[in-house]
Motif scaffolding. Structure first.
Motif, mmCIF file in Angstrom:
data_model
loop_
_atom_site.group_PDB
_atom_site.id
_atom_site.type_symbol
_atom_site.label_atom_id
_atom_site.label_comp_id
_atom_site.label_asym_id
_atom_site.label_seq_id
_atom_site.Cartn_x
_atom_site.Cartn_y
_atom_site.Cartn_z
ATOM 1 N N TRP A 1 -19.851 32.843 69.230
ATOM 2 C CA TRP A 1 -19.316 32.474 70.539
ATOM 3 C C TRP A 1 -17.845 32.060 70.470
ATOM 4 N N ILE A 2 -17.415 31.638 69.300
ATOM 5 C CA ILE A 2 -16.078 31.043 69.163
ATOM 6 C C ILE A 2 -15.033 32.148 69.027
ATOM 7 N N LYS A 3 -14.017 32.097 69.873
ATOM 8 C CA LYS A 3 -13.027 33.176 69.833
ATOM 9 C C LYS A 3 -12.036 32.981 68.688
ATOM 10 N N PRO A 4 -11.451 34.064 68.205
ATOM 11 C CA PRO A 4 -10.448 33.953 67.132
ATOM 12 C C PRO A 4 -9.315 33.015 67.526
ATOM 13 N N GLY A 5 -8.880 32.190 66.588
ATOM 14 C CA GLY A 5 -7.779 31.265 66.843
ATOM 15 C C GLY A 5 -8.203 29.947 67.444
ATOM 16 N N ALA A 6 -9.483 29.793 67.768
ATOM 17 C CA ALA A 6 -9.954 28.554 68.381
ATOM 18 C C ALA A 6 -9.987 27.415 67.367
ATOM 19 N N ILE A 7 -9.942 26.200 67.898
ATOM 20 C CA ILE A 7 -10.018 24.977 67.095
ATOM 21 C C ILE A 7 -11.302 24.270 67.467
ATOM 22 N N VAL A 8 -12.087 23.900 66.452
ATOM 23 C CA VAL A 8 -13.396 23.308 66.696
ATOM 24 C C VAL A 8 -13.505 21.963 65.982
ATOM 25 N N VAL A 9 -13.724 20.919 66.766
ATOM 26 C CA VAL A 9 -13.970 19.588 66.214
ATOM 27 C C VAL A 9 -15.449 19.298 66.432
ATOM 28 N N ASP A 10 -16.220 19.414 65.361
ATOM 29 C CA ASP A 10 -17.669 19.245 65.435
ATOM 30 C C ASP A 10 -18.018 17.814 65.052
ATOM 31 N N GLY B 1 -24.094 19.818 61.794
ATOM 32 C CA GLY B 1 -23.278 19.598 62.977
ATOM 33 C C GLY B 1 -23.858 20.378 64.144
ATOM 34 N N ASP B 2 -23.172 20.321 65.291
ATOM 35 C CA ASP B 2 -23.603 21.093 66.455
ATOM 36 C C ASP B 2 -23.309 22.573 66.293
ATOM 37 N N VAL B 3 -22.344 22.904 65.454
ATOM 38 C CA VAL B 3 -21.942 24.299 65.254
ATOM 39 C C VAL B 3 -22.672 24.847 64.032
ATOM 40 N N GLU B 4 -23.265 26.023 64.182
ATOM 41 C CA GLU B 4 -24.054 26.574 63.083
ATOM 42 C C GLU B 4 -23.201 26.752 61.833
ATOM 43 N N ARG B 5 -23.868 26.647 60.692
ATOM 44 C CA ARG B 5 -23.179 26.646 59.407
ATOM 45 C C ARG B 5 -22.354 27.902 59.176
ATOM 46 N N SER B 6 -22.857 29.062 59.593
ATOM 47 C CA SER B 6 -22.177 30.329 59.307
ATOM 48 C C SER B 6 -20.801 30.411 59.948
ATOM 49 N N ALA B 7 -20.547 29.589 60.979
ATOM 50 C CA ALA B 7 -19.228 29.605 61.620
ATOM 51 C C ALA B 7 -18.140 29.219 60.635
ATOM 52 N N ARG B 8 -18.522 28.436 59.636
ATOM 53 C CA ARG B 8 -17.533 27.967 58.662
ATOM 54 C C ARG B 8 -17.187 29.029 57.624
ATOM 55 N N ASP B 9 -17.836 30.188 57.719
ATOM 56 C CA ASP B 9 -17.473 31.325 56.864
ATOM 57 C C ASP B 9 -16.330 32.145 57.459
ATOM 58 N N ARG B 10 -16.018 31.907 58.706
ATOM 59 C CA ARG B 10 -14.952 32.665 59.368
ATOM 60 C C ARG B 10 -13.581 32.173 58.905
ATOM 61 N N ASP B 11 -12.646 33.089 58.819
ATOM 62 C CA ASP B 11 -11.298 32.715 58.389
ATOM 63 C C ASP B 11 -10.293 32.776 59.536
ATOM 64 N N ASP B 12 -10.790 32.971 60.766
ATOM 65 C CA ASP B 12 -9.886 33.093 61.914
ATOM 66 C C ASP B 12 -10.030 31.940 62.902
ATOM 67 N N ILE B 13 -10.688 30.847 62.478
ATOM 68 C CA ILE B 13 -10.779 29.648 63.311
ATOM 69 C C ILE B 13 -10.474 28.429 62.442
ATOM 70 N N ALA B 14 -10.147 27.318 63.106
ATOM 71 C CA ALA B 14 -9.976 26.037 62.415
ATOM 72 C C ALA B 14 -11.120 25.140 62.836
ATOM 73 N N ILE B 15 -11.850 24.576 61.862
ATOM 74 C CA ILE B 15 -13.050 23.808 62.183
ATOM 75 C C ILE B 15 -13.242 22.682 61.173
ATOM 76 N N THR B 16 -13.835 21.602 61.637
ATOM 77 C CA THR B 16 -14.137 20.479 60.747
ATOM 78 C C THR B 16 -15.319 20.832 59.849
ATOM 79 N N PRO B 17 -15.322 20.340 58.611
ATOM 80 C CA PRO B 17 -16.485 20.540 57.737
ATOM 81 C C PRO B 17 -17.663 19.721 58.242
ATOM 82 N N ILE B 18 -18.857 20.062 57.787
ATOM 83 C CA ILE B 18 -20.044 19.302 58.206
ATOM 84 C C ILE B 18 -19.946 17.859 57.723
ATOM 85 N N ILE B 19 -19.479 17.670 56.506
ATOM 86 C CA ILE B 19 -19.244 16.326 55.969
ATOM 87 C C ILE B 19 -17.762 16.191 55.642
ATOM 88 N N GLY B 20 -17.134 15.128 56.156
ATOM 89 C CA GLY B 20 -15.722 14.908 55.846
ATOM 90 C C GLY B 20 -14.775 15.330 56.943
#
Length: 268
Positions: free
Chosen positions: A205-214, A226-245
């Motif tokens: 659902w997350i568009k390229p270039g988006a910023i996600v604070v989970d 987190g609220d965002v599924e784990r596989s989202a963190r495999d993408r290299d075209d978004i900025a997102i917080t890690p599940i821990i930290g």
């Protein structure tokens, strides 16, 4: 993925706070002290308490924990803390036991309500401040962005909505899980999620270039989520917080920043 790592930032903040603690002790004769009141004894609560105790130890702050079973006992402990010059901040660790009213947090006087859960606290709520610090550290501006906030709870969504609207921004708010979440997320430039529903937001659902604070916290079959599924963190075209930290370490850092402000103000 560009990781928005709050833990790294919090380590720099700790250094500044440790210097301030030394100054307060040596120059002002103040030994900053935090009282945490908890009414449940769950693994999650134990983790939250352990993290805060360890953080306090790392900067030289005394953290006292009281486990109380009744609302009457908790109210009495808060009353005593309000009148104790040696206690500079008092917080009630959420969640509360089922038979204890959330209004308990309003019994903490504003000058010691460093978690900003009461109606008239002297301090900014830690989570929105933590998110502001996180975005600033990565040079992310809110200007011109389509902002979506998922959840409007007392700890995350509610205070960040209030804070950003006060600054002149107009985030879209979705208070609870529903069919409208997917469309909102797909259109968003910046997403802040605090619903506490594991894997609710799909990476697709997350568009390229988006910023996600989970900032959502729950558990699934793999543990903490987190609220965002784990596989989202495999993408290299978004900025997102890690599940821990991500937001968590900075939220704790802000809490102790508020404590040091309260301690410094206690002699004025």
């Amino acid at each position: 993925m560009k990781s928005l790592n709050g833990k790294e930032i919090s380590e720099f903040i700790k250094e500044r706070q440790a210097r301030e603690v030394r100054r307060l002790k040596q120059s002002e004769g103040i030994s900053p002290t935090l009282l945490i009141i908890t009414t449940v004894d769950t693994p999650a609560t134990k983790t939250y308490l352990r993290v805060k105790k360890a953080y306090g130890d790392s900067i030289g702050v005394s953290v006292k924990v009281e486990v109380l079973e009744s609302e009457e006992d908790a109210r009495l402990k808060i009353k005593n803390a309000n009148n104790d010059e040696g206690i500079h901040g008092c917080i009630v660790q959420l969640p509360l036991a089922q038979d204890i009213d959330i209004g308990l947090v309003d019994k903490i006087i504003p000058s010691k309500d460093i978690d900003s859960l009461g109606e008239n606290s002297n301090f900014r709520a830690p989570t929105p401040t933590a998110i502001d610090w996180l975005l600033a550290a990565y040079d992310i501006s809110l200007v011109g962005k389509k902002i979506v906030i998922l959840g409007e709870g007392k700890l995350v969504g509610g205070p960040i909505v209030e804070s950003w609207r006060a600054q002149g921004y107009d985030p879209m708010v979705i208070s609870e899980p529903g069919a409208d979440i997917e469309k909102a997320v797909r259109d968003a430039d910046l997403i802040v999620s605090g619903l506490g529903v594991a894997g609710l937001v799909k990476g697709s659902w997350i568009k390229p270039g988006a910023i996600v604070v989970d900032a959502g916290t729950s558990t699934d079959s793999e543990g903490l989520s987190g609220d965002v599924e784990r596989s989202a963190r495999d993408r290299d075209d978004i900025a997102i917080t890690p599940i821990i930290g991500g937001v968590g370490p900075l939220t704790v850092a802000v809490l102790f920043d508020n404590l040091l402000l309260a301690a410094a103000a206690s002699k004025k």
